[in-house]
Design an enzyme around this catalytic site. Structure first.
Site, PDB file in Angstrom:
ATOM      1  N   SER A 119       1.440  53.010 -69.293  1.00  0.00           N
ATOM      2  CA  SER A 119       1.964  52.403 -70.520  1.00  0.00           C
ATOM      3  C   SER A 119       3.461  52.630 -70.685  1.00  0.00           C
ATOM      4  CB  SER A 119       1.237  52.971 -71.743  1.00  0.00           C
ATOM      5  OG  SER A 119      -0.114  52.589 -71.741  1.00  0.00           O
ATOM      6  N   SER A 151      -0.673  61.540 -71.014  1.00  0.00           N
ATOM      7  CA  SER A 151      -1.385  62.794 -71.269  1.00  0.00           C
ATOM      8  C   SER A 151      -1.114  63.812 -70.170  1.00  0.00           C
ATOM      9  CB  SER A 151      -2.893  62.534 -71.338  1.00  0.00           C
ATOM     10  OG  SER A 151      -3.213  61.648 -72.374  1.00  0.00           O
ATOM     11  N   GLU A 234     -11.225  54.741 -65.545  1.00  0.00           N
ATOM     12  CA  GLU A 234     -10.773  55.458 -66.732  1.00  0.00           C
ATOM     13  C   GLU A 234     -11.739  55.253 -67.887  1.00  0.00           C
ATOM     14  OE1 GLU A 234      -6.717  55.757 -69.416  1.00  0.00           O
ATOM     15  OE2 GLU A 234      -7.308  53.793 -68.644  1.00  0.00           O
ATOM     16  N   GLU A 367      -9.520  46.499 -79.340  1.00  0.00           N
ATOM     17  CA  GLU A 367      -9.348  45.049 -79.454  1.00  0.00           C
ATOM     18  C   GLU A 367      -9.263  44.399 -78.069  1.00  0.00           C
ATOM     19  OE1 GLU A 367      -8.118  47.068 -83.105  1.00  0.00           O
ATOM     20  OE2 GLU A 367      -7.567  47.321 -81.008  1.00  0.00           O
TER      21      GLU A 367
END
Length: 397
Positions: A119, A151, A234, A367
């Site tokens: 990301s 993370s 994931e 979403e």
């Protein structure tokens, strides 16, 4: 040919023979874990020579149970979950033989922690729109850009890096996938303080970070295909965990109910029964998903497990907080910490409630995952795309 029961019995015997020659109480922890990997008893569904024996994944539970009963150390899966659940299956599917030999053993033993550099500030749900560049040079590649929501990057030795290597082709086609050495001057990791007060997430800034071509995973321009394998694994790693009946987060809610008889109401009782039933359905669906995974590669069905996981976590932690009454308004600690693991257990209900808010964002927003399920599982037509280049004057009045 052995039956499943016979194979499980043989594996248990292998573990007992291994333990007879490797006393977990006498051996250093790391030395024991390395020996277990070399004996093919780490992840039995991996190939021989890579910690496994090429057996179905379903036999892993029998092996793990024998080691647990013997008091053997584990590899601290809470700390290396990204490596186990995402890096390892990606390396196994797309890595070179040299990469498998170099990376998988220290990954499984926990010697090397992995993080996921996907990301970006301008490319979250639209991952293919990422801007981080990797430019070819004499040393291999030089990567520059910014990653976010990473993370455990502050303790990671390696990162799964998706970068743009060709800006002149359609965005999905110009990406390449790398293993990035995080321990170098061109990598800067900064903490991102979260709602919990902690900073398990990070921003990662890359400035001409060196990536040898030997650390490229998959072909040049094939990054999107490799990344899809990581993302599907994931979602299963996040939402498809193996728990016993009334295990996991529902156990915390059930225990809170038993410990607070003074707070019980008929309405809360109805909510607990519904949540318990939902958790049991999710557990059984997760078991089926793992069986499907054992028979082949992960598919988009893992998106459903991840959505259910996020919703259940948020509803269960809200229930636990409400049941706690006034005590639920307190918070254990707000000190900025940079934890090396992520666990909902051993913490207060306030932490669990706040941390679960992120479950519907991390690993793919709910979403986006609903769109994946609609289009790739149910076969529904895709959503119409809005052309943002249409001029205002051309819009209907």
């Amino acid at each position: 040919m052995l039956t499943d029961a016979g194979q499980a019995t043989e594996l248990r015997q292998q573990v007992r023979e291994f333990l007879a020659g490797h006393d977990p109480a006498a051996m250093p922890r790391l030395e024991f874990l390395r020996a277990r990997f070399d004996a093919g008893l780490a992840w039995v569904h991996y190939p021989a020579g890579l910690g496994g024996q090429g057996l179905p994944r379903t036999f892993q539970a029998a092996v793990d149970a024998e080691f647990v009963a013997a008091g053997a150390p584990d590899n601290n899966p809470a700390r290396i979950g990204i490596g186990l659940g995402m890096a390892a299956p990606t390396i196994l599917a797309y890595g070179s033989e040299e990469q498998k030999q170099r990376w998988l053993r220290p990954l499984w033993t926990g010697e090397e922690v992995w993080c996921q550099l996907f990301s970006e500030p301008g490319a979250g749900s639209d991952l293919a729109g990422l801007a981080t560049r990797a430019v070819r040079d004499a040393d291999g590649w030089r990567a520059s850009g910014q990653k976010v929501w990473t993370s455990i990057a502050h303790v990671a030795r390696w990162g799964l890096l998706l970068a743009r290597t060709d800006p002149d082709v359609p965005k999905h086609a110009g990406l390449t996938y790398f293993g990035l050495n995080m321990d170098q001057p061109g990598v800067e990791v900064r903490p991102l303080r979260q709602l919990t007060g902690e900073a398990e997430f990070n921003e990662v800034f890359l400035t001409d970070a060196v990536v040898p071509d030997t650390d490229r995973i998959g072909g040049i321009g094939e990054g999107w295909r490799v990344a899809q394998a990581t993302l599907m694994n994931e979602r299963i790693a996040i939402g498809g965990g193996a728990w016993p009946r009334e295990g996991g987060m529902v156990s915390l809610a059930a225990n809170a109910w038993r410990e607070h008889p003074e707070a019980r109401t008929p309405g809360l009782h109805d909510r607990l029964i519904r949540l318990w039933a939902d958790a049991e359905v999710a557990r059984l669906a997760g078991a089926r998903l793992r069986q499907q995974l054992a028979a082949g590669t992960p598919g988009p069905e893992g998106s459903a497990a991840k959505i259910v996981f996020a919703r259940l976590n948020q509803e269960l932690t809200a229930f636990e907080l409400e049941l706690a009454g006034a005590a639920g308004l307190t918070y254990d600690e707000w000190t900025l910490r940079r934890p090396q693991t992520l666990s909902f257990f051993g913490r207060g209900p306030g932490y669990r409630y706040l941390r679960s808010r992120g479950n519907s964002i991390e690993g793919g927003t709910s979403e986006i995952l609903r769109n994946i399920i609609a289009e790739r599982v149910l076969g529904l037509p895709t959503e119409p795309r809005i052309d943002t280049k249409v001029a205002w004057k051309d819009l209907p009045r």
